[in-house]
Design an enzyme around this catalytic site. Structure first.
Site, PDB file in Angstrom:
ATOM      1  N   LYS A 111       0.836  -1.211  -0.013  1.00 49.05           N
ATOM      2  CA  LYS A 111       0.033   0.021  -0.087  1.00 49.05           C
ATOM      3  C   LYS A 111       0.969   1.236   0.070  1.00 49.05           C
ATOM      4  O   LYS A 111       0.647   2.247  -0.802  1.00 49.05           O
ATOM      5  CB  LYS A 111      -1.040  -0.002   1.321  1.00 49.05           C
ATOM      6  CG  LYS A 111      -1.984  -1.141   0.987  1.00 49.05           C
ATOM      7  CD  LYS A 111      -2.827  -1.274   2.183  1.00 49.05           C
ATOM      8  CE  LYS A 111      -3.864  -2.489   2.087  1.00 49.05           C
ATOM      9  NZ  LYS A 111      -4.402  -2.776   3.497  1.00 49.05           N
TER      10      LYS A 111
ATOM     11  N   GLN B  17      -4.554  -0.936   9.523  1.00 44.88           N
ATOM     12  CA  GLN B  17      -4.373  -2.181   9.146  1.00 44.88           C
ATOM     13  C   GLN B  17      -4.969  -3.187   9.895  1.00 44.88           C
ATOM     14  O   GLN B  17      -4.734  -3.239  11.315  1.00 44.88           O
ATOM     15  CB  GLN B  17      -2.898  -2.906   8.696  1.00 44.88           C
ATOM     16  CG  GLN B  17      -2.671  -4.125   7.920  1.00 44.88           C
ATOM     17  CD  GLN B  17      -3.582  -4.241   6.779  1.00 44.88           C
ATOM     18  OE1 GLN B  17      -3.191  -3.343   5.805  1.00 44.88           O
ATOM     19  NE2 GLN B  17      -4.043  -5.385   6.335  1.00 44.88           N
TER      20      GLN B  17
ATOM     21  N   ASP C  38     -10.832   3.145   3.756  1.00 39.41           N
ATOM     22  CA  ASP C  38     -11.000   1.685   3.935  1.00 39.41           C
ATOM     23  C   ASP C  38     -12.802   1.442   3.712  1.00 39.41           C
ATOM     24  O   ASP C  38     -13.305   0.440   3.472  1.00 39.41           O
ATOM     25  CB  ASP C  38     -10.508   1.168   5.123  1.00 39.41           C
ATOM     26  CG  ASP C  38      -9.786   0.299   4.875  1.00 39.41           C
ATOM     27  OD1 ASP C  38      -9.014  -0.169   3.640  1.00 39.41           O
ATOM     28  OD2 ASP C  38      -8.689  -0.062   5.747  1.00 39.41           O
TER      29      ASP C  38
END
Ligand code: NAD
Length: 286
Positions: free
Chosen positions: A53, A97, A120
């Site tokens: 990422k 994460q 997200d």
């Protein structure tokens, strides 16, 4: 024999578009999209994802900030870091994460993120927006599935879509996205009776169960579009999806491979969400 949807190629296209639009945002409005990626602990798979990422963000021309925190980090100090990022004018997207270490409640942390920076798409405000069809960030993996369908010229409206899997990060949000695009949607799970019969109804069949090759050829209607979200590592180290590829490809009209199908789209969509957060943030004058 099915046409194979090349997720690597489509993800490259999206990333090139994001790069070009990022350059334009910098030149016209002086805004550089900023993405903060927060990793707590030493989970090996998470470390790899986070690395990808960060690299992708840098390639897109973003400002990329990484926070690698020890596994003992408390929920309170993680929330403080997130609050700091919420207040930071150079950060437009915050990604924590998952999974987090067991002593940290992921819901509490996600709810700390400013929904405008929740790239997200996991914050309840954004999920509510998806539910009611209002604007907001959408979860990256299901968004990637929609993008693959759109860019392959596959119509969604009026189709029978069947999703195997009802997780909060894939199955459920994808069901809403397909519904918002006027598909007739069925969600299957471990307690679905006669899964094969339900799956055979699908014009668009999505496997997101995390069970290696569980969707067999006889579960696929002739001419169906088969999207495989699953990523499973077999005992011999080989990566396979939730779909028995060769059997399903013999009946499907389109199919995604694993790897190289849905997987690369997740990061591409994360970049697009961050770009859109940066561009909307500027517009709101915040
Ligand atoms: P999860 O374990 O949270 O959810 C799996 C769902 O599948 C559950 O709702 C369960 O009811 C259902 N299910 C499991 N076995 C089933 C069976 N035999 N019959 C019917 N339903 C069944 O998983 P998840 O997080 O949604 O991930 C699903 C898969 O997608 C995993 O393989 C994961 O690695 C992969 N994944 C890929 C990406 C990506 O491509 N970037 C992102 C997220 C998840």
């Amino acid at each position: 024999m099915a046409e194979v949807i090349d997720g690597n190629r489509i993800a490259r296209e999206v990333r090139a578009e994001v790069r070009a639009q990022t350059l334009e945002l910098k030149e016209k409005r002086g805004i550089t999209p900023g993405l903060a990626v927060v990793l707590v602990g030493e989970d090996p798979a998470s470390k790899i994802y986070v690395g990808h990422k960060e690299k992708a963000a840098a390639e897109a021309g973003f400002l990329s900030r990484e926070y690698r925190l020890p596994a003992e980090t408390t929920e309170g100090s993680l929330r403080e870091i997130v609050a700091g990022l919420n207040a930071s004018p150079e950060i437009h997207g915050i990604l924590v994460q998952l999974p987090l270490p067991k002593h940290i409640n992921p819901d509490v942390v996600i709810e700390t993120i400013d929904p405008r920076k929740d790239v997200d798409g996991f914050h309840p405000v954004n999920i509510g927006g998806l539910f009611t069809g209002r604007p907001g960030h959408r979860a990256c993996t299901p968004l990637g599935v929609i993008e693959l369908l759109d860019r392959s010229g596959i119509a969604i409206e009026g189709k029978e879509a069947v999703i195997v899997g009802r997780s909060n990060i894939v199955g459920k949000p994808l069901a809403l996205m397909l519904l918002n695009r006027h598909a007739t949607v069925t969600i299957c799970h471990t307690r679905t009776r006669d899964l094969a019969a339900v799956a055979r109804r699908a014009d668009i069949l999505v496997a997101a169960a995390g069970r290696a090759e569980m969707v067999r050829g006889d579960m696929v209607k002739e001419g169906a579009v088969v999207i495989d979200v699953g990523i499973n590592r077999k005992a011999d180290g080989k990566l396979v999806g939730d779909v028995a590829f060769a059997e399903a490809a013999a009946r499907a009209s389109y199919i995604t491979p694993v790897p190289g199908g849905v997987g690369p789209m997740t990061i591409a969509m994360l970049l697009r969400n961050t770009l859109s957060a940066a561009s909307l943030w500027g517009e709101a004058g915040a």
